[in-house]
Design a protein around this motif. Structure first.
Motif: not given
Length: 436
Positions: A189-192, A195-198, A321-328
């Motif tokens: 949810a955070r990633t979405l 993502g919609k911000t940029i 290798l990871t998934q962090s919300p702002y980079l994602m």
């Protein structure tokens, strides 16, 4: 699923200890408030253990947990959570669910108040771990009517449900499984939202997800014997420390994240697959030696990529290798991640490439060719960020710098247009700080 390292051991740890531990973790990560949220476990006797009402979630102790016996008898020094009715309703209609988390994590609440559900097909493991998400219409909190609405959604096979103008409820086969789903869904949810911000998030199709899973390579062959000298054990501890740190800081989640460090020559140590990252122990780490894996263990599915990078770059000694919300947010939109924001970001990362989805399995040579000591990070669409460096702490620092930079870019989108460091300033930085 067994959880280790001070976390969940379902065969050994009492439900009250599990609930207190996970609630503390959720609170510290900012995914619930002092008064909000509840967790329950149904044990083998059919008794339900649940967090209490009106007790500080940031200081919850095992002794605070309440047991509601199968016959309705309540045992404990507090009242059970006021949301017990919907926990009970879910257990009655879904015998496969043995643990439930309800909370008000900010991103999922955002979806609940616009009356929408997050599409988990934005990232492969979110789709796998969470599946599709149900939606329960509003009813009075703590009411039997709310329990009936939520239970109705769970009869449709969902394991995660958005509660209208309320929050979310997630179930699983045990508390480890439930927490992994809860954390992954909030991350999705955070990633979405970011993502919609940029830009515009690009979702994966079922065909893409299936093709991705199909190309995952078979594991390396097993060694016949293995030894663990002191320098190898020291590196195991270092990996566990970095993984725990990453999880605590929101740079890694239970369901995704790989860390490796070179040991001797091109031999290395790497995190395993299918072990929740929060709960990693030194015993879980997998040794890769002479192109073989430690017996009885399954290393990360990206092991071949790590191997390729180490073979090609003797100056690289660690990879994350990871998934962090702002980079994602950049990974799921394909927008350019411009690190020419502050001097430190460019000095550490220089220009970060964005590569196509699935490339870390089907074209490892390309990634190994792009990564080097002066370009230590790449973003892979709808998948992950990869960061490499010398010492593992340095690599983790690069990850932190990258995520902080991405956060600044996402936040600044609402107040103006990015004005990057210009080419002349970049060349000045290159001359002063970049040593070939």
């Amino acid at each position: 699923m067994i959880m280790k390292n001070d976390i969940l051991l379902p065969q050994l740890m009492h439900p009250r200890n599990q609930i207190a531990l996970v609630m503390g973790r959720i609170y510290r990560r900012g995914l619930t408030t002092t008064s909000g949220g509840n967790i329950s476990i149904m044990d083998d006797n059919g008794d339900i253990w649940i967090s209490p009402s009106a007790v500080d979630k940031g200081k919850l102790q095992p002794s605070d947990i309440v047991c509601i016996k199968k016959d309705g008898t309540i045992i404990g020094c507090h009242k059970p959570s006021s949301e017990f009715p919907f926990h009970k309703a879910i257990y009655e209609i879904r015998p496969d669910i043995r643990a439930i988390i309800h909370a008000h994590p900010p991103a999922l609440v955002s979806f609940s108040i616009v009356r929408a559900t997050p599409n988990t097909k934005i990232i492969t493991q979110a789709s796998r771990v969470c599946g599709p998400v149900g939606y329960a219409e509003y009813e009075l909190p703590g009411s039997e009517a709310l329990g009936a609405k939520i239970a109705q959604e769970f009869t449709k096979g969902y394991k995660a449900v958005i509660m209208e103008n309320h929050g979310t409820v997630v179930g699983g086969c045990n508390l480890a499984d439930t927490f992994e789903r809860f954390e992954t869904l909030e991350f999705c949810a955070r990633t979405l939202l970011y993502g919609k911000t940029i830009g515009t998030p690009q979702y994966l199709t079922d065909k893409q997800i299936n093709a991705f899973e199909a190309q995952i390579p078979a594991p390396l062959p097993e060694m016949k014997t293995v030894s663990h000298p002191s320098d190898e054990r020291e590196k195991r501890l270092e990996i566990c420390d970095i993984v725990q740190r990453a999880c605590t800081q929101g740079l890694m989640i239970s369901s995704y994240g790989t860390v490796s460090t070179r040991w001797r020559g091109n031999d290395f140590l790497i995190t395993p697959t299918d072990v929740p990252r929060w709960d990693l122990t030194v015993d879980d780490i997998v040794q890769i030696k002479d192109n073989q894996r430690e017996p009885g263990k399954f290393p990360s599915r990206t092991t071949y990529l790590h191997q390729q990078i180490y073979n090609k770059h003797p100056e690289i000694n660690s990879i994350i290798l990871t998934q962090s919300p702002y980079l994602m947010a950049y990974a799921v939109t394909g927008e350019t991640f411009n690190v020419r924001t502050i001097p430190e970001s460019w000095i550490f990362l220089q220009d970060v490439s964005t590569l196509d989805f699935g490339l870390h399995f089907k074209d490892q040579d390309k990634i190994a060719g792009i990564i080097h000591k002066h370009n230590p990070a790449v973003i892979i669409k709808n998948s992950c960020v990869l960061v490499a460096g010398d010492k593992l702490l340095q690599t983790f620092d690069y990850l932190e710098v990258a995520e902080f930079s991405a956060k600044s870019l996402v936040l600044c989108a609402s107040i103006g247009t990015l004005v990057p460091i210009n080419n002349e300033q970049v060349e000045e930085l290159r001359h002063a700080f970049v040593k070939e």
